[in-house]
Design a protein around this motif. Structure first.
Motif, PDB file in Angstrom:
ATOM      1  N   MET A   1      61.433  30.754  37.935  1.00 14.83           N
ATOM      2  CA  MET A   1      61.478  29.379  37.509  1.00 14.83           C
ATOM      3  C   MET A   1      62.658  28.707  38.193  1.00 14.83           C
ATOM      4  O   MET A   1      63.784  29.169  38.100  1.00 14.83           O
ATOM      5  N   ASP A   2      62.361  27.620  38.874  1.00 11.04           N
ATOM      6  CA  ASP A   2      63.378  26.807  39.540  1.00 11.04           C
ATOM      7  C   ASP A   2      63.894  25.801  38.512  1.00 11.04           C
ATOM      8  O   ASP A   2      63.241  24.807  38.219  1.00 11.04           O
ATOM      9  N   ILE A   3      65.087  26.057  37.944  1.00 14.86           N
ATOM     10  CA  ILE A   3      65.593  25.152  36.911  1.00 14.86           C
ATOM     11  C   ILE A   3      66.260  23.916  37.498  1.00 14.86           C
ATOM     12  O   ILE A   3      66.557  22.981  36.769  1.00 14.86           O
ATOM     13  N   THR A   4      66.464  23.904  38.812  1.00 10.22           N
ATOM     14  CA  THR A   4      67.004  22.707  39.453  1.00 10.22           C
ATOM     15  C   THR A   4      65.972  21.582  39.424  1.00 10.22           C
ATOM     16  O   THR A   4      66.296  20.431  39.192  1.00 10.22           O
ATOM     17  N   GLN A   5      64.714  21.963  39.675  1.00  8.44           N
ATOM     18  CA  GLN A   5      63.637  20.981  39.729  1.00  8.44           C
ATOM     19  C   GLN A   5      62.700  21.060  38.524  1.00  8.44           C
ATOM     20  O   GLN A   5      61.766  20.266  38.415  1.00  8.44           O
ATOM     21  N   GLY A   6      62.931  22.028  37.637  1.00  2.38           N
ATOM     22  CA  GLY A   6      62.103  22.162  36.444  1.00  2.38           C
ATOM     23  C   GLY A   6      60.664  22.519  36.743  1.00  2.38           C
ATOM     24  O   GLY A   6      59.745  21.991  36.122  1.00  2.38           O
ATOM     25  N   LYS A   7      60.461  23.433  37.703  1.00  4.68           N
ATOM     26  CA  LYS A   7      59.096  23.821  38.081  1.00  4.68           C
ATOM     27  C   LYS A   7      59.081  25.278  38.516  1.00  4.68           C
ATOM     28  O   LYS A   7      60.133  25.855  38.824  1.00  4.68           O
ATOM     29  N   PRO A   8      57.884  25.866  38.577  1.00  2.00           N
ATOM     30  CA  PRO A   8      57.794  27.241  39.084  1.00  2.00           C
ATOM     31  C   PRO A   8      58.273  27.313  40.529  1.00  2.00           C
ATOM     32  O   PRO A   8      58.079  26.374  41.307  1.00  2.00           O
ATOM     33  N   GLY A   9      58.896  28.409  40.885  1.00  2.00           N
ATOM     34  CA  GLY A   9      59.366  28.626  42.248  1.00  2.00           C
ATOM     35  C   GLY A   9      58.256  29.188  43.116  1.00  2.00           C
ATOM     36  O   GLY A   9      58.095  30.407  43.212  1.00  2.00           O
ATOM     37  N   ALA A  10      57.481  28.332  43.734  1.00  2.00           N
ATOM     38  CA  ALA A  10      56.384  28.761  44.606  1.00  2.00           C
ATOM     39  C   ALA A  10      56.921  29.055  45.996  1.00  2.00           C
ATOM     40  O   ALA A  10      57.734  28.308  46.527  1.00  2.00           O
ATOM     41  N   GLY A  11      56.478  30.169  46.576  1.00  2.30           N
ATOM     42  CA  GLY A  11      56.876  30.519  47.930  1.00  2.30           C
ATOM     43  C   GLY A  11      58.151  31.341  48.024  1.00  2.30           C
ATOM     44  O   GLY A  11      58.736  31.444  49.097  1.00  2.30           O
ATOM     45  N   LEU A  27      59.102  49.451  48.416  1.00  2.00           N
ATOM     46  CA  LEU A  27      57.767  49.777  47.921  1.00  2.00           C
ATOM     47  C   LEU A  27      56.760  48.689  48.270  1.00  2.00           C
ATOM     48  O   LEU A  27      55.653  48.982  48.704  1.00  2.00           O
ATOM     49  N   LYS A  28      57.155  47.441  48.045  1.00  2.00           N
ATOM     50  CA  LYS A  28      56.244  46.316  48.277  1.00  2.00           C
ATOM     51  C   LYS A  28      57.038  45.053  48.515  1.00  2.00           C
ATOM     52  O   LYS A  28      58.180  44.931  48.084  1.00  2.00           O
ATOM     53  N   SER A  29      56.392  44.111  49.158  1.00  2.00           N
ATOM     54  CA  SER A  29      56.944  42.762  49.251  1.00  2.00           C
ATOM     55  C   SER A  29      55.820  41.789  48.924  1.00  2.00           C
ATOM     56  O   SER A  29      54.646  42.109  49.077  1.00  2.00           O
ATOM     57  N   ALA A  30      56.215  40.628  48.443  1.00  2.00           N
ATOM     58  CA  ALA A  30      55.234  39.627  48.025  1.00  2.00           C
ATOM     59  C   ALA A  30      55.876  38.253  48.112  1.00  2.00           C
ATOM     60  O   ALA A  30      57.085  38.131  48.307  1.00  2.00           O
ATOM     61  N   VAL A  31      55.054  37.229  47.951  1.00  2.00           N
ATOM     62  CA  VAL A  31      55.507  35.842  47.902  1.00  2.00           C
ATOM     63  C   VAL A  31      54.893  35.225  46.654  1.00  2.00           C
ATOM     64  O   VAL A  31      53.703  35.426  46.367  1.00  2.00           O
ATOM     65  N   THR A  32      55.692  34.474  45.901  1.00  2.00           N
ATOM     66  CA  THR A  32      55.188  33.877  44.674  1.00  2.00           C
ATOM     67  C   THR A  32      54.166  32.780  44.960  1.00  2.00           C
ATOM     68  O   THR A  32      54.245  32.076  45.958  1.00  2.00           O
ATOM     69  N   ASN A  33      53.217  32.653  44.045  1.00  2.00           N
ATOM     70  CA  ASN A  33      52.162  31.645  44.165  1.00  2.00           C
ATOM     71  C   ASN A  33      52.606  30.317  43.543  1.00  2.00           C
ATOM     72  O   ASN A  33      53.766  30.158  43.176  1.00  2.00           O
ATOM     73  N   GLN A  34      51.703  29.379  43.399  1.00  2.00           N
ATOM     74  CA  GLN A  34      52.024  28.041  42.882  1.00  2.00           C
ATOM     75  C   GLN A  34      52.543  28.074  41.444  1.00  2.00           C
ATOM     76  O   GLN A  34      53.212  27.149  41.012  1.00  2.00           O
ATOM     77  N   ASP A  35      52.239  29.162  40.730  1.00  2.00           N
ATOM     78  CA  ASP A  35      52.716  29.310  39.354  1.00  2.00           C
ATOM     79  C   ASP A  35      54.051  30.056  39.301  1.00  2.00           C
ATOM     80  O   ASP A  35      54.537  30.372  38.224  1.00  2.00           O
TER      81      ASP A  35
END
Length: 109
Positions: A1-11, A27-35
């Motif tokens: 959660m991006d609390i600077t902008q008050g939204k999920p941290g996508a990407g 083990l793994k790497s990933a990138v967060t989605n729009q949520d």
């Protein structure tokens, strides 16, 4: 959660490591989605083992991609969360609440 902008941290890029006396192993790497979440659990089934782990969030790169003016060097850049899995049969949700100046985590549900 991006609390600077008050939204999920996508990407946000995330890396998951297993940690042992011999060192750490990716083990793994990933990138967060729009949520602000990864699309699938990073560990599931037989992959879920009792042990020590680290999640590394590329928070500084995320904030830079959002056009936020950051100092050099960045105060919060890569956030490393070291945690243990004591019960491989349980769910472990490890959220990050972050700004360019602080972060927090908890064991979510």
């Amino acid at each position: 959660m991006d609390i600077t902008q008050g939204k999920p941290g996508a990407g946000v890029k995330i890396a998951l490591y297993s940690v042992s006396a011999a060192g750490r192993s990716l083990l793994k790497s990933a990138v967060t989605n729009q949520d602000g979440r990864v699309d699938a659990p990073l560990l599931q089934g037989e992959e879920m083992q009792v042990g020590q782990y680290e999640l590394v969030f590329s928070a500084g790169d995320y904030f830079a991609s959002q056009g936020i003016d950051l100092p050099t060097p960045r105060f919060v850049d890569r956030v490393t969360l070291a945690f243990g899995i004591a019960h491989a049969d349980q769910n472990y949700h490890v959220p990050l609440v972050v700004s360019p100046w602080s972060y927090s985590t908890y064991r979510g549900s």
